[in-house]
Design a protein around this motif. Structure first.
Motif, PDB file in Angstrom:
ATOM      1  N   SER A 194     -73.981  73.333  82.449  1.00  0.00           N
ATOM      2  CA  SER A 194     -74.026  74.153  83.657  1.00  0.00           C
ATOM      3  C   SER A 194     -73.314  75.482  83.412  1.00  0.00           C
ATOM      4  CB  SER A 194     -73.370  73.418  84.824  1.00  0.00           C
ATOM      5  OG  SER A 194     -72.008  73.205  84.548  1.00  0.00           O
ATOM      6  N   ALA A 195     -73.886  76.519  83.961  1.00  0.00           N
ATOM      7  CA  ALA A 195     -73.279  77.847  83.834  1.00  0.00           C
ATOM      8  C   ALA A 195     -72.219  78.009  84.905  1.00  0.00           C
ATOM      9  CB  ALA A 195     -74.344  78.921  83.970  1.00  0.00           C
ATOM     10  N   GLN A 196     -71.070  78.532  84.513  1.00  0.00           N
ATOM     11  CA  GLN A 196     -69.996  78.738  85.466  1.00  0.00           C
ATOM     12  C   GLN A 196     -70.019  80.174  85.975  1.00  0.00           C
ATOM     13  OE1 GLN A 196     -66.249  77.639  83.812  1.00  0.00           O
ATOM     14  NE2 GLN A 196     -66.678  75.455  83.951  1.00  0.00           N
ATOM     15  N   VAL A 197     -69.677  80.325  87.228  1.00  0.00           N
ATOM     16  CA  VAL A 197     -69.580  81.647  87.828  1.00  0.00           C
ATOM     17  C   VAL A 197     -68.237  82.238  87.420  1.00  0.00           C
ATOM     18  CG1 VAL A 197     -69.566  82.931  89.999  1.00  0.00           C
ATOM     19  CG2 VAL A 197     -70.983  80.887  89.764  1.00  0.00           C
ATOM     20  N   PRO A 198     -68.232  83.482  86.907  1.00  0.00           N
ATOM     21  CA  PRO A 198     -66.943  84.064  86.496  1.00  0.00           C
ATOM     22  C   PRO A 198     -66.035  84.335  87.691  1.00  0.00           C
ATOM     23  CG  PRO A 198     -68.725  85.652  86.246  1.00  0.00           C
ATOM     24  CD  PRO A 198     -69.354  84.351  86.625  1.00  0.00           C
ATOM     25  N   VAL A 199     -64.742  84.334  87.424  1.00  0.00           N
ATOM     26  CA  VAL A 199     -63.753  84.560  88.480  1.00  0.00           C
ATOM     27  C   VAL A 199     -63.922  85.950  89.087  1.00  0.00           C
ATOM     28  CG1 VAL A 199     -61.282  84.719  88.949  1.00  0.00           C
ATOM     29  CG2 VAL A 199     -62.151  82.928  87.465  1.00  0.00           C
ATOM     30  N   ALA A 200     -64.349  86.905  88.269  1.00  0.00           N
ATOM     31  CA  ALA A 200     -64.539  88.278  88.765  1.00  0.00           C
ATOM     32  C   ALA A 200     -65.572  88.322  89.897  1.00  0.00           C
ATOM     33  CB  ALA A 200     -64.956  89.190  87.627  1.00  0.00           C
ATOM     34  N   ALA A 201     -66.578  87.475  89.834  1.00  0.00           N
ATOM     35  CA  ALA A 201     -67.586  87.451  90.898  1.00  0.00           C
ATOM     36  C   ALA A 201     -66.968  87.026  92.227  1.00  0.00           C
ATOM     37  CB  ALA A 201     -68.728  86.521  90.514  1.00  0.00           C
ATOM     38  N   TYR A 202     -66.097  86.031  92.177  1.00  0.00           N
ATOM     39  CA  TYR A 202     -65.420  85.590  93.400  1.00  0.00           C
ATOM     40  C   TYR A 202     -64.496  86.682  93.943  1.00  0.00           C
ATOM     41  CZ  TYR A 202     -67.071  80.882  92.431  1.00  0.00           C
ATOM     42  OH  TYR A 202     -67.852  79.787  92.210  1.00  0.00           O
ATOM     43  N   LEU A 203     -63.819  87.364  93.034  1.00  0.00           N
ATOM     44  CA  LEU A 203     -62.909  88.429  93.472  1.00  0.00           C
ATOM     45  C   LEU A 203     -63.676  89.604  94.060  1.00  0.00           C
ATOM     46  CD1 LEU A 203     -60.324  88.355  90.548  1.00  0.00           C
ATOM     47  CD2 LEU A 203     -60.173  87.287  92.802  1.00  0.00           C
ATOM     48  N   ILE A 204     -64.816  89.936  93.476  1.00  0.00           N
ATOM     49  CA  ILE A 204     -65.645  91.010  94.033  1.00  0.00           C
ATOM     50  C   ILE A 204     -66.182  90.611  95.399  1.00  0.00           C
ATOM     51  CG2 ILE A 204     -67.829  92.256  93.723  1.00  0.00           C
ATOM     52  CD1 ILE A 204     -67.198  92.239  90.683  1.00  0.00           C
ATOM     53  N   ASN A 239     -58.187  83.829 101.284  1.00  0.00           N
ATOM     54  CA  ASN A 239     -58.201  82.445 100.803  1.00  0.00           C
ATOM     55  C   ASN A 239     -59.120  82.291  99.592  1.00  0.00           C
ATOM     56  OD1 ASN A 239     -56.370  81.439 102.607  1.00  0.00           O
ATOM     57  ND2 ASN A 239     -57.905  80.672 104.026  1.00  0.00           N
ATOM     58  N   LEU A 240     -60.257  82.966  99.601  1.00  0.00           N
ATOM     59  CA  LEU A 240     -61.162  82.918  98.456  1.00  0.00           C
ATOM     60  C   LEU A 240     -60.490  83.485  97.209  1.00  0.00           C
ATOM     61  CD1 LEU A 240     -63.961  82.330  97.320  1.00  0.00           C
ATOM     62  CD2 LEU A 240     -64.662  84.595  98.125  1.00  0.00           C
ATOM     63  N   THR A 241     -59.703  84.527  97.378  1.00  0.00           N
ATOM     64  CA  THR A 241     -58.961  85.095  96.254  1.00  0.00           C
ATOM     65  C   THR A 241     -57.927  84.109  95.731  1.00  0.00           C
ATOM     66  OG1 THR A 241     -59.260  87.291  97.208  1.00  0.00           O
ATOM     67  CG2 THR A 241     -57.563  87.072  95.533  1.00  0.00           C
ATOM     68  N   PHE A 242     -57.211  83.466  96.633  1.00  0.00           N
ATOM     69  CA  PHE A 242     -56.224  82.465  96.212  1.00  0.00           C
ATOM     70  C   PHE A 242     -56.877  81.334  95.414  1.00  0.00           C
ATOM     71  CE2 PHE A 242     -53.195  83.718  99.763  1.00  0.00           C
ATOM     72  CZ  PHE A 242     -52.229  84.175  98.888  1.00  0.00           C
ATOM     73  N   VAL A 243     -58.015  80.847  95.896  1.00  0.00           N
ATOM     74  CA  VAL A 243     -58.690  79.745  95.214  1.00  0.00           C
ATOM     75  C   VAL A 243     -59.216  80.197  93.856  1.00  0.00           C
ATOM     76  CG1 VAL A 243     -60.697  78.213  95.330  1.00  0.00           C
ATOM     77  CG2 VAL A 243     -59.229  78.483  97.312  1.00  0.00           C
ATOM     78  N   ALA A 244     -59.749  81.415  93.778  1.00  0.00           N
ATOM     79  CA  ALA A 244     -60.265  81.916  92.504  1.00  0.00           C
ATOM     80  C   ALA A 244     -59.153  82.023  91.466  1.00  0.00           C
ATOM     81  CB  ALA A 244     -60.934  83.270  92.711  1.00  0.00           C
ATOM     82  N   PHE A 245     -58.018  82.592  91.849  1.00  0.00           N
ATOM     83  CA  PHE A 245     -56.908  82.701  90.907  1.00  0.00           C
ATOM     84  C   PHE A 245     -56.320  81.330  90.580  1.00  0.00           C
ATOM     85  CE2 PHE A 245     -56.403  87.277  92.165  1.00  0.00           C
ATOM     86  CZ  PHE A 245     -56.708  87.773  90.904  1.00  0.00           C
ATOM     87  N   SER A 246     -56.285  80.449  91.546  1.00  0.00           N
ATOM     88  CA  SER A 246     -55.783  79.107  91.306  1.00  0.00           C
ATOM     89  C   SER A 246     -56.648  78.384  90.278  1.00  0.00           C
ATOM     90  CB  SER A 246     -55.745  78.322  92.614  1.00  0.00           C
ATOM     91  OG  SER A 246     -55.363  77.002  92.414  1.00  0.00           O
ATOM     92  N   HIS A 247     -57.953  78.547  90.393  1.00  0.00           N
ATOM     93  CA  HIS A 247     -58.857  77.924  89.432  1.00  0.00           C
ATOM     94  C   HIS A 247     -58.729  78.572  88.049  1.00  0.00           C
ATOM     95  CE1 HIS A 247     -62.373  75.887  87.888  1.00  0.00           C
ATOM     96  NE2 HIS A 247     -62.870  77.058  87.518  1.00  0.00           N
ATOM     97  N   MET A 248     -58.584  79.893  88.035  1.00  0.00           N
ATOM     98  CA  MET A 248     -58.496  80.603  86.759  1.00  0.00           C
ATOM     99  C   MET A 248     -57.246  80.194  85.982  1.00  0.00           C
ATOM    100  SD  MET A 248     -58.535  84.713  86.036  1.00  0.00           S
ATOM    101  CE  MET A 248     -56.891  85.037  86.619  1.00  0.00           C
ATOM    102  N   TRP A 249     -56.128  80.044  86.673  1.00  0.00           N
ATOM    103  CA  TRP A 249     -54.868  79.730  86.002  1.00  0.00           C
ATOM    104  C   TRP A 249     -54.575  78.230  85.967  1.00  0.00           C
ATOM    105  CZ3 TRP A 249     -52.582  84.146  89.268  1.00  0.00           C
ATOM    106  CH2 TRP A 249     -52.790  85.355  88.612  1.00  0.00           C
ATOM    107  N   HIS A 250     -55.511  77.423  86.468  1.00  0.00           N
ATOM    108  CA  HIS A 250     -55.357  75.963  86.479  1.00  0.00           C
ATOM    109  C   HIS A 250     -54.053  75.542  87.161  1.00  0.00           C
ATOM    110  CE1 HIS A 250     -58.834  75.736  83.900  1.00  0.00           C
ATOM    111  NE2 HIS A 250     -58.260  76.565  83.052  1.00  0.00           N
ATOM    112  N   GLN A 251     -53.782  76.162  88.294  1.00  0.00           N
ATOM    113  CA  GLN A 251     -52.602  75.844  89.095  1.00  0.00           C
ATOM    114  C   GLN A 251     -53.064  75.366  90.465  1.00  0.00           C
ATOM    115  OE1 GLN A 251     -49.312  76.166  88.144  1.00  0.00           O
ATOM    116  NE2 GLN A 251     -50.037  76.665  86.089  1.00  0.00           N
ATOM    117  N   VAL A 252     -52.387  74.403  90.995  1.00  0.00           N
ATOM    118  CA  VAL A 252     -52.755  73.850  92.290  1.00  0.00           C
ATOM    119  C   VAL A 252     -52.023  74.551  93.447  1.00  0.00           C
ATOM    120  CG1 VAL A 252     -51.049  71.993  92.421  1.00  0.00           C
ATOM    121  CG2 VAL A 252     -53.315  71.662  93.402  1.00  0.00           C
TER     122      VAL A 252
END
Length: 103
Positions: free
Chosen positions: A2-12, A46-59
């Motif tokens: 499966s192709a993953q959506v880049p974090v930059a797309a969520y931030l944009i 909230n979308l920004t928080f979740v995107a960065f949380s996923h990128m840095w593997h932090q809960v």
């Protein structure tokens, strides 16, 4: 695979959502529309928080989003009660026509 959506797309997406809602916040004069705009701005953050949380593997980011959503739900309940009270006393929801200093 499966192709993953880049974090930059969520931030944009979050930045565009926040910007459009901030512009509508300045344009619209209805108190309900302003209230919904504030809620959408919270969701963009909230979308920004979740995107960065996923990128840095932090809960911690996702936990913070949970608390923001709880506060937003409480704010929605109190805010809608205030809006109903204002409408009952002023018979309008236009921000320009509401002057709380006058009876």
């Amino acid at each position: 695979m499966s192709a993953q959506v880049p974090v930059a797309a969520y931030l944009i997406l979050a930045a565009v959502l926040f910007s459009v809602v901030a512009a509508s916040l300045k344009i619209k004069r209805n108190i309900i529309t302003i209230f919904m705009s504030i809620e959408l701005m919270l969701n963009a953050v909230n979308l920004t928080f979740v995107a960065f949380s996923h990128m840095w593997h932090q809960v911690q980011g996702q936990i913070f989003v949970f608390f923001v959503m709880v506060v937003a739900a409480a704010e929605a309940a109190v805010g809608l009660a205030i809006i109903i009270a204002i409408f009952r006393t002023r018979q309008t929801l236009n921000v320009d026509q509401i002057n709380l200093m006058k009876s």
